[in-house]
Design an enzyme around this catalytic site. Sequence first.
Site, PDB file in Angstrom:
ATOM      1  N   ASP A  81     -11.065  18.509   0.579  1.00  0.00           N
ATOM      2  CA  ASP A  81     -10.996  18.355   2.024  1.00  0.00           C
ATOM      3  C   ASP A  81     -10.519  16.934   2.314  1.00  0.00           C
ATOM      4  O   ASP A  81     -10.699  16.025   1.494  1.00  0.00           O
ATOM      5  CB  ASP A  81     -12.385  18.601   2.618  1.00  0.00           C
ATOM      6  N   ASP A  83     -10.578  15.033   5.912  1.00  0.00           N
ATOM      7  CA  ASP A  83     -11.307  14.221   6.885  1.00  0.00           C
ATOM      8  C   ASP A  83     -12.734  13.947   6.440  1.00  0.00           C
ATOM      9  O   ASP A  83     -13.533  14.864   6.233  1.00  0.00           O
ATOM     10  CB  ASP A  83     -11.339  14.921   8.247  1.00  0.00           C
TER      11      ASP A  83
END
Length: 328
Positions: A81, A83
């Site tokens: 991922d 963010d």
Amino acid sequence: MAALGWLTPRRRSATARSVLAGEASAEAARKTAQSLDGIDADAEPPAESEEAAGQAAVEEAEPAEPEFPVVGDDLAAAFFDLDNTVMQGAAIFHFGRGLYKREFFHRRELARFAWQQAWFRLAGVEDPDHMQDARDSALSIVKGHKVCELMAIGEEIYDEYMAERIWPGTRALAQAHLDAGQKVWLVTAAPVETATIIARRLGLTGALGTVAESVDGIYTGRLVGEPLHGPAKAEAVRALAAAEGLDLERCAAYSDSHNDIPMLSLVGHPYAINPDTKLRKHARAHDWRLRDYRTGRKAVKVGVPAAAGVGAIAGGAAAAIALHRRRK
């Protein structure tokens, strides 16, 4: 360039639009990865900060774990991922600041971006209304622009706002997979073009991201499927693994958010990185590995990002004011 996934109040199962978004993202990722292959001149070596060094010291004291990643296992890959896992904050908000600087939109929209970023840092999660608003705003802003134009601008914005926000600890984890001969993919609700730029700059294989529709190289202002968020991320990873001939049980995935539990649950080696409260609880219940590269007591207590509270709101407001003055 489309943006951005939004947080849903409860976990969703995959829909036809999720599957479409995931398959489109996987197809785009494989195409762009071909152009990234062999290009590492701009890759940034992992930096050893005091924070990362301290974390390494703690990990050295932990019981030895089996060798992972396994060197030479070409049926394995790693999915990260973006963010708050690889990068502090949300990529789309940093991108929005860069577009404002280039007068793509006006002060009112910037203030909205600043508030959304402050909320993200305060709460540690994406607010549904804020992220929906950001997605709609971004689509309207880029409609009619050339894909190549936004890609060129994205390169500049990475240097201006994103490069210094990469977590050294997570970057080192990604490098371990690369050193083991495995492919490493970013998986994010951010626009696939933005994610691809970040992946290339970090020397990663490529990126899965939200795919915006374009015709003859011009953005139409519509998405292909939906933002790559929650179940759509899992569908993208599943589609890419099938196309690449990967064994998901031998793969790893890394995320900070409970919204990515569908993706984390797909692989044999899930990691909770800088986890939010719900993901931390889930990870402990399922004996998943945890890593926290943040500083301060909030990381220990509730897993909220650094600079939370009043400082986050002040920081967002300060950024808006500073950029406004710069335009004058």
